[in-house]
Design a protein around this motif. Structure first.
Motif, PDB file in Angstrom:
ATOM      1  N   THR A 227     -80.488  15.055 -45.577  1.00  0.00           N
ATOM      2  CA  THR A 227     -80.461  16.119 -44.572  1.00  0.00           C
ATOM      3  C   THR A 227     -81.855  16.710 -44.380  1.00  0.00           C
ATOM      4  O   THR A 227     -82.769  16.471 -45.160  1.00  0.00           O
ATOM      5  CB  THR A 227     -79.492  17.239 -44.997  1.00  0.00           C
ATOM      6  N   ASP A 228     -82.006  17.501 -43.333  1.00  0.00           N
ATOM      7  CA  ASP A 228     -83.303  18.119 -43.035  1.00  0.00           C
ATOM      8  C   ASP A 228     -83.774  19.053 -44.138  1.00  0.00           C
ATOM      9  O   ASP A 228     -84.974  19.268 -44.309  1.00  0.00           O
ATOM     10  CB  ASP A 228     -83.238  18.881 -41.701  1.00  0.00           C
ATOM     11  N   ASP A 229     -82.822  19.624 -44.892  1.00  0.00           N
ATOM     12  CA  ASP A 229     -83.207  20.518 -45.980  1.00  0.00           C
ATOM     13  C   ASP A 229     -83.272  19.795 -47.335  1.00  0.00           C
ATOM     14  O   ASP A 229     -83.280  20.421 -48.406  1.00  0.00           O
ATOM     15  CB  ASP A 229     -82.267  21.722 -46.070  1.00  0.00           C
TER      16      ASP A 229
ATOM     17  N   LYS B 160     -85.658   7.172 -40.281  1.00  0.00           N
ATOM     18  CA  LYS B 160     -84.919   8.390 -39.951  1.00  0.00           C
ATOM     19  C   LYS B 160     -84.615   8.455 -38.460  1.00  0.00           C
ATOM     20  O   LYS B 160     -83.523   8.847 -38.044  1.00  0.00           O
ATOM     21  CB  LYS B 160     -85.722   9.617 -40.388  1.00  0.00           C
TER      22      LYS B 160
ATOM     23  N   GLN C  96     -86.433   8.582 -49.519  1.00  0.00           N
ATOM     24  CA  GLN C  96     -87.720   8.917 -48.908  1.00  0.00           C
ATOM     25  C   GLN C  96     -88.740   7.812 -49.138  1.00  0.00           C
ATOM     26  O   GLN C  96     -89.548   7.498 -48.256  1.00  0.00           O
ATOM     27  CB  GLN C  96     -88.220  10.251 -49.457  1.00  0.00           C
TER      28      GLN C  96
ATOM     29  N   LYS D  23     -77.935  10.684 -37.192  1.00  0.00           N
ATOM     30  CA  LYS D  23     -77.021  11.400 -38.086  1.00  0.00           C
ATOM     31  C   LYS D  23     -76.593  10.558 -39.282  1.00  0.00           C
ATOM     32  O   LYS D  23     -76.040  11.084 -40.251  1.00  0.00           O
ATOM     33  CB  LYS D  23     -75.786  11.853 -37.306  1.00  0.00           C
TER      34      LYS D  23
ATOM     35  N   TYR E 224     -78.686   9.084 -41.182  1.00  0.00           N
ATOM     36  CA  TYR E 224     -79.762   9.117 -42.180  1.00  0.00           C
ATOM     37  C   TYR E 224     -79.239   9.784 -43.457  1.00  0.00           C
ATOM     38  O   TYR E 224     -78.566  10.820 -43.395  1.00  0.00           O
ATOM     39  CB  TYR E 224     -80.969   9.879 -41.643  1.00  0.00           C
TER      40      TYR E 224
END
Length: 301
Positions: A69-71, A59, A49, A64, A66
């Motif tokens: 994950t989204d969570d 991102k 991040q 895909k 990256y």
């Protein structure tokens, strides 16, 4: 004979193509700027991040590929221990925390948790970039936590918490952080924030004891190394106990200690004990930094 010659020519061309692909891949990877990051998931996610925030990876561009994950989970297999962006210009290797500092010379940059930088004696002047988003710094600054009801209804308890809070918000404590931790930790006006509804001045404690439980580094070190003497000048006897962080909120709620110092507000808000705790003030933030390894300048904007 012609058929044999043709077959050999085709085979030769295939071999050349294969070697060309490998050579191209090797060349591509050799030009990649290399980073090492801590291999535990929490720090690894935080590292990726930070790399995105500083313009190293995107991102949107990775899709895909990256690495998070989204969570908020790590999107890298346990076996691979490395990630390369689509363009092949950035390679990130996951390294055990205890090997990060010894391995710095093998990578262009190293992303070090502040405690790792401090214990490895890596000073802030070797830092290219750092987590410095104001919302993140303020939101996850470590706090002094105390009993909410006692603070509102017990004058003697309030006096102790006020005295401790006022010292933790002092310029002397800020200077101690800067000198002791080589600039690796943030303790200044962006983190020293008074959260009390009433801001009472310190009155002389006449030998009053204040009991605080804390994590070892930097919390207990700061309490013993700076806060204790400052409180003694105001008539208070600070007693500090290093305690496992999983026990500290219960220990304060049960009255074993007057306050604790180890956590940020998002964690404090997860406490579900019968006795409500509150944050009297924010004190410091422990940022992740990007430090120079082989590189001597920051190559991103």
């Amino acid at each position: 004979m012609k058929k044999l010659t043709s077959a050999l020519l085709v085979l030769t061309l295939c071999v050349v193509c294969v070697f060309s692909v490998f050579a191209l891949a090797a060349c591509k990877n050799s030009k990649a700027i290399t980073f090492e990051i801590c291999d535990d998931e929490s720090n690894a996610v935080r590292a990726f991040q930070l790399l995105e925030a500083k313009g190293v990876i995107s991102k949107e561009a990775e899709g895909k590929n990256y690495p998070v994950t989204d969570d908020g989970k790590l999107n890298i297999s346990e076996a691979s221990k490395s990630w390369v962006n689509k363009a092949g210009t950035v390679k990130v290797t996951l390294v055990a925390e205890n090997l990060l500092v010894p391995s710095m010379g093998d990578y262009d940059y190293a992303l070090l948790p502040c405690n790792t930088a401090y214990t490895g004696k890596i000073s802030a002047d070797k830092r290219a970039e750092v987590e410095n988003d104001p919302v993140q710094v303020s939101g996850k600054a470590n706090v002094l936590a105390a009993r909410k009801n006692d603070y509102a209804n017990d004058a003697a308890y309030k006096q102790k918490i006020d005295a401790l809070t006022n010292v933790l918000l002092s310029a002397e404590v800020s200077a101690y952080f800067k000198d002791k931790y080589l600039g690796a930790m943030t303790c200044d006006s962006s983190t020293q924030i008074d959260l009390r509804e009433t801001k009472d001045a310190t009155v002389n404690g006449n030998g009053t004891e204040i009991k605080v439980c804390a994590s070892d580094t930097p919390h207990a070190e700061v309490l013993n190394g700076s806060v204790k003497a400052l409180l003694a000048d105001k008539g208070y006897d600070l007693k500090v106990t290093v305690l496992d962080w999983t026990l500290q909120n219960d220990a304060v709620a049960n009255g074993e200690y007057d306050a604790n110092y180890f956590q940020h507000i998002p964690y404090l808000e997860t406490y579900t004990g019968k006795t409500s705790l509150f944050a009297a003030c924010k004190v410091h933030y422990e940022p992740l930094g990007i430090y120079y390894g082989k590189a001597t300048e920051w190559k991103f904007k």
